[in-house]
Design an enzyme around this catalytic site. Structure first.
Site, PDB file in Angstrom:
ATOM      1  N   GLY A  46      46.376  45.191  35.231  1.00 40.89           N
ATOM      2  CA  GLY A  46      45.801  44.930  36.539  1.00 40.89           C
ATOM      3  C   GLY A  46      46.082  43.499  36.956  1.00 40.89           C
ATOM      4  N   GLN A  51      45.115  35.789  41.420  1.00 36.98           N
ATOM      5  CA  GLN A  51      45.826  35.425  40.195  1.00 36.98           C
ATOM      6  C   GLN A  51      47.258  34.975  40.443  1.00 36.98           C
ATOM      7  OE1 GLN A  51      44.428  39.209  38.111  1.00 36.98           O
ATOM      8  NE2 GLN A  51      44.726  37.769  36.423  1.00 36.98           N
ATOM      9  N   CYS A  91      42.345  38.911  30.057  1.00 35.19           N
ATOM     10  CA  CYS A  91      42.823  38.612  31.407  1.00 35.19           C
ATOM     11  C   CYS A  91      44.118  37.817  31.311  1.00 35.19           C
ATOM     12  CB  CYS A  91      41.751  37.813  32.151  1.00 35.19           C
ATOM     13  SG  CYS A  91      42.192  37.395  33.845  1.00 35.19           S
ATOM     14  N   LEU A  92      45.087  38.188  32.128  1.00 38.40           N
ATOM     15  CA  LEU A  92      46.355  37.462  32.124  1.00 38.40           C
ATOM     16  C   LEU A  92      46.174  35.991  32.492  1.00 38.40           C
ATOM     17  CD1 LEU A  92      48.649  40.130  33.839  1.00 38.40           C
ATOM     18  CD2 LEU A  92      48.575  39.526  31.402  1.00 38.40           C
ATOM     19  N   HIS A 133      36.935  44.780  37.080  1.00 38.64           N
ATOM     20  CA  HIS A 133      37.499  43.483  36.671  1.00 38.64           C
ATOM     21  C   HIS A 133      38.321  42.879  37.813  1.00 38.64           C
ATOM     22  CE1 HIS A 133      39.458  40.839  33.496  1.00 38.64           C
ATOM     23  NE2 HIS A 133      40.326  40.743  34.486  1.00 38.64           N
ATOM     24  N   GLU A 134      39.204  43.690  38.418  1.00 37.43           N
ATOM     25  CA  GLU A 134      40.089  43.159  39.465  1.00 37.43           C
ATOM     26  C   GLU A 134      39.332  42.843  40.754  1.00 37.43           C
ATOM     27  OE1 GLU A 134      42.861  42.091  38.526  1.00 37.43           O
ATOM     28  OE2 GLU A 134      42.913  43.198  36.637  1.00 37.43           O
ATOM     29  N   HIS A 137      37.736  39.586  40.444  1.00 36.75           N
ATOM     30  CA  HIS A 137      38.681  38.495  40.726  1.00 36.75           C
ATOM     31  C   HIS A 137      38.691  38.159  42.218  1.00 36.75           C
ATOM     32  CE1 HIS A 137      40.886  37.138  37.228  1.00 36.75           C
ATOM     33  NE2 HIS A 137      41.125  38.372  36.848  1.00 36.75           N
TER      34      HIS A 137
END
Length: 168
Positions: A46, A51, A91-92, A133-134, A137
């Protein structure tokens, strides 16, 4: 199409609320494609606009069962189950940091696809976790904010190193 540079923990963009997308044009389509390529190149599941340094409400998700990419513009959770699940997240934008986060086990998400059509997605399990989660963000919330305070304290030096641009 191009890979985008990821914002890392400590970037102020990760703490800002993304703005709604008001029209779908070539720039939005290109952004979505770049985000998909970036997510895949980094073996993610995701990615949110924040991000990649874009404060627009767009997410891309790799569906955990169908392995198809989902692109949702202006996503919002309109219903969630009272039933909760605890699962490990990463998380990236916060490399090599993981923690157990409690989330709703099922969600109903509404948004718009790249063709401008309204979409409604019922998600459970891992897909529900990814959506939560996304969308967090897009609201400037990171998964580490949802960790138990003791766990955050244990991770504080690692998070500080990431924020300072060092190795995790």
């Amino acid at each position: 199409m191009a890979l985008r540079v990821l914002e890392k923990y400590g970037s102020p963009l990760l703490r800002k609320r993304a703005q709604p997308i008001t029209s779908i044009d070539g720039n939005i389509v290109s952004l979505a494609q770049d985000m998909r390529e970036t997510m895949h190149a980094l073996s993610g599941i995701g990615l949110a606009g924040n991000q990649v340094g874009v404060l627009l409400r767009i997410i891309v998700i790799l569906h955990p069962e169908t392995r198809q990419d989902l692109v949702v513009l202006n996503p919002e959770i309109v219903a969630m189950s009272a039933e909760r699940e605890i699962g490990e997240e990463g998380c990236l934008s916060i490399p090599e940091v993981y923690g157990r986060v409690e989330r709703a086990s099922r969600v109903l998400v509404r948004g718009i696809d790249l063709g401008g059509k309204d979409v409604e997605i019922e998600a459970s399990g891992l897909l529900a976790r990814i959506f939560q989660h996304e969308i967090d963000h897009l609201d400037g919330v990171l998964f580490v904010d949802r960790l138990h305070p003791a766990k955050r304290l244990l991770l504080s030096s690692k998070l500080k190193r990431i924020a300072q641009g060092g190795a995790s």
